[in-house]
Motif scaffolding. Structure first.
Motif, PDB file in Angstrom:
ATOM      1  N   GLN A 122       0.839  -1.189   0.000  1.00 10.20           N
ATOM      2  CA  GLN A 122       0.000   0.000   0.000  1.00 10.20           C
ATOM      3  C   GLN A 122       0.880   1.247   0.000  1.00 10.20           C
ATOM      4  O   GLN A 122       2.101   1.143   0.101  1.00 10.20           O
ATOM      5  N   GLU A 123       0.253   2.400  -0.083  1.00  9.24           N
ATOM      6  CA  GLU A 123       0.992   3.642  -0.249  1.00  9.24           C
ATOM      7  C   GLU A 123       2.043   3.862   0.837  1.00  9.24           C
ATOM      8  O   GLU A 123       3.145   4.359   0.562  1.00  9.24           O
ATOM      9  N   ASN A 208      -1.815   4.852  -5.121  1.00 10.26           N
ATOM     10  CA  ASN A 208      -1.499   3.788  -6.059  1.00 10.26           C
ATOM     11  C   ASN A 208      -2.592   3.757  -7.114  1.00 10.26           C
ATOM     12  O   ASN A 208      -3.773   3.964  -6.803  1.00 10.26           O
ATOM     13  N   ASN A 247      -1.864  -2.627  -4.168  1.00 11.36           N
ATOM     14  CA  ASN A 247      -3.228  -2.408  -3.680  1.00 11.36           C
ATOM     15  C   ASN A 247      -3.638  -0.969  -4.001  1.00 11.36           C
ATOM     16  O   ASN A 247      -2.996  -0.015  -3.559  1.00 11.36           O
ATOM     17  N   SER A 248      -4.719  -0.819  -4.779  1.00  5.14           N
ATOM     18  CA  SER A 248      -5.187   0.524  -5.143  1.00  5.14           C
ATOM     19  C   SER A 248      -6.565   0.822  -4.551  1.00  5.14           C
ATOM     20  O   SER A 248      -7.322   1.632  -5.094  1.00  5.14           O
TER      21      SER A 248
END
Length: 273
Positions: A122-123, A208, A247-248
């Motif tokens: 993740q970000e 993302n 993961n967006s």
């Protein structure tokens, strides 16, 4: 939302379709290119063209005129050459210094900032900083420090239009990581997400941007090559796993965005790929 003046720096594979869509919506758009022949292409699309050559750009006035806008989409991909990476940071710094403080900025980055952690990322798994080993993380930091109203978009593997993944690995042998997941995104979703950020004024974020589904490399690139009638790649045995799953979920939640192509496999047979 009040109509904004938008400058798209880098009207290539992604920048030109984005600029064209903005023009369709009645937005005043400036677009930059380094190719003289493309100036008329931009003008005929209703985009105010700017021929900006870096780093030898001789006209400071042109750059300042280009940056006289409400929103800047910085969409210049860095060279893969290590010797040219420092010049990319210099170019970005030059643009940021010349830009008005009131500018809202989207910086197009990449999911290459994430190492292969063999898990979903993740970000927060890649943090922008001035001394990061990743060029793009250092550039993200520059943008964030220069403009409070800035958003970073880390795109996955780009496909669509002239970029058909069937050509990427066709005919190759001993391709590694057959079971590794792909992290791809279609051009239509790239444009849709950038439009969503601008229209909803989502500043101060790092996102993302990648299709939610992640088929294996073997499945995806085999099908992609066959779609073009090319020889599919042959893959090595799995060996040591090296992968990441982008993961967006965050960008989908913040923008309330529904992907046009959530499964990269569905893109391959889509008309007008």
């Amino acid at each position: 939302m009040e109509k904004k003046r938008i400058s798209v720096m880098g009207c290539g594979w992604l920048g030109l379709p984005l600029a064209q869509e903005l023009v369709k919506q009645g937005t005043q758009v400036k677009g930059s290119t380094t190719t003289p022949a493309k100036v008329e292409v931009l003008r005929s699309a209703g985009i105010e063209p700017f021929l900006l050559s870096f780093p030898e750009n001789s006209s400071k006035t042109d750059l300042q005129d280009f940056l006289t806008a409400d929103v800047l989409v910085f969409n210049l991909p860095p060279s893969r050459s290590a010797s040219e990476q420092s010049s990319y940071e210099d170019l970005l710094q030059k643009v940021l210094v010349a830009a008005p403080a009131s500018l809202e900025v989207i910086f197009v980055s990449s999911t290459s900032v994430y190492p292969d952690l063999n898990r979903e990322v993740q970000e927060a798994d890649a943090v922008a900083s001035p001394d990061a080993s990743s060029l793009m993380l250092r550039c993200e930091f520059l943008v964030q420090q220069s403009f409070a109203d800035s958003t970073i978009v880390r795109f996955g593997g780009l496909m669509g239009s002239s970029r058909h993944p069937g050509r990427f690995l066709a005919g190759k042998t001993e391709v590694p990581q057959p079971n590794g997941p792909v992290n791809m995104i279609h051009l239509a979703d790239c444009v849709g997400l950038l439009l969503g950020i601008i229209q909803q004024e989502k500043w101060g974020f790092t996102f993302n941007a990648c299709a939610p589904e992640h088929p294996t490399r073997k499945e995806f690139y085999t099908q992609a090559a066959r779609q073009l009638g090319l020889t599919p790649p042959s893959f090595a045995s799995q060996g040591e796993e090296k992968f990441k799953i982008i993961n967006s979920d965050f960008i989908r939640q913040v923008l309330n965005y529904t992907f046009l192509f959530p499964d990269p496999l569905d893109c391959l047979s889509a008309p007008n790929f």
